[in-house]
Enzyme design. Sequence first.
Site, PDB file in Angstrom:
ATOM      1  N   HIS A  73      -4.451   3.064  -2.642  1.00 37.26           N
ATOM      2  CA  HIS A  73      -5.212   2.503  -3.763  1.00 37.26           C
ATOM      3  C   HIS A  73      -6.541   1.917  -3.310  1.00 37.26           C
ATOM      4  O   HIS A  73      -7.441   1.705  -4.124  1.00 37.26           O
ATOM      5  CB  HIS A  73      -4.377   1.474  -4.539  1.00 37.26           C
ATOM      6  CG  HIS A  73      -4.308   0.119  -3.934  1.00 37.26           C
ATOM      7  ND1 HIS A  73      -3.209  -0.313  -3.207  1.00 37.26           N
ATOM      8  CD2 HIS A  73      -5.177  -0.915  -3.937  1.00 37.26           C
ATOM      9  CE1 HIS A  73      -3.413  -1.557  -2.800  1.00 37.26           C
ATOM     10  NE2 HIS A  73      -4.593  -1.943  -3.227  1.00 37.26           N
ATOM     11  N   ASP A 102       1.719   4.653  -1.775  1.00 41.17           N
ATOM     12  CA  ASP A 102       0.475   3.902  -1.590  1.00 41.17           C
ATOM     13  C   ASP A 102       0.139   3.806  -0.096  1.00 41.17           C
ATOM     14  O   ASP A 102       0.161   2.731   0.504  1.00 41.17           O
ATOM     15  CB  ASP A 102       0.635   2.508  -2.209  1.00 41.17           C
ATOM     16  CG  ASP A 102      -0.687   1.774  -2.346  1.00 41.17           C
ATOM     17  OD1 ASP A 102      -1.752   2.409  -2.171  1.00 41.17           O
ATOM     18  OD2 ASP A 102      -0.659   0.556  -2.643  1.00 41.17           O
ATOM     19  N   SER A 154      -5.388  -5.944   0.502  1.00 40.30           N
ATOM     20  CA  SER A 154      -4.666  -4.695   0.293  1.00 40.30           C
ATOM     21  C   SER A 154      -4.933  -3.753   1.460  1.00 40.30           C
ATOM     22  O   SER A 154      -6.021  -3.716   2.018  1.00 40.30           O
ATOM     23  CB  SER A 154      -5.124  -4.020  -0.995  1.00 40.30           C
ATOM     24  OG  SER A 154      -4.547  -4.628  -2.104  1.00 40.30           O
TER      25      SER A 154
END
Length: 257
Positions: free
Chosen positions: A71, A118, A214
């Site tokens: 992502h 992911d 992230s």
Amino acid sequence: MIRQVFLLVTLAVAAFAGPLSDRFLNGRIVGGAPAVDGQFPYQVSLRTFPALGHFCGGSIIQEHWVLSAAHCTINRTPANTRVVAGTVLLNGGANPQLHDVERIVNHPNYDSALIAQDVCVIRVTSPFIFTANVRAIPYASHFTGGGVDAVVSGWGGTAVTGGPAPNNLQWIRKTTLTNADCRARMGTANERFVIDSKICTFTQAGQGICQGDSGGPLTAGGYVIGIVSWNIPVTRGFPDGYDRVSYWHSWITQNIS
């Protein structure tokens, strides 16, 4: 400023009543401590180009390769992405290494609705020069169950209500959960996000990831075992979610070989 704070509160309240969404990606460390040089030599900062603004974290796993989250990079290209290693500071540091990107490989089945698959790998054009502050970390092939002490690190705002990103890398100790325990803690609205390819952590309310790291590493026993993927903002007592590196070990190996 008042409008910004109100927006953050609205998203936090929505998280209790409804499911996760892409709005809740890009975690930051809340309740952590500043890292020192050499403490996390495998940690990198992914930057925009040419502005060099930090947008995600990652882990060095070979001299040409970084492990991160899909992502973070699904809409990016090598031309607009750079990798910075060798410093715990977003701005400064003694000898940071800036690397151009040759290739970005996102998992072909990345699912933005479920935040699933992911995982990505990034190849830099020139190899990392390994030093006391730059080093690869093994990516786990072994399964990690619940109750394991782990560490997550990353950059981003350090307060529940947001605020400026810290210049200094932050880190925090976490404890892994079984997936069954994680699903139970997430509740019926969000348990579907805890699929087999995920691993969760929880320590206490007021500590965890929120916005800015992230793609960064969750580590235990000298291995990177998780990739920061999702959370329910903002450190209010829900688990944090990571992609389980052992689940993707074969995929990672095939794509960096």
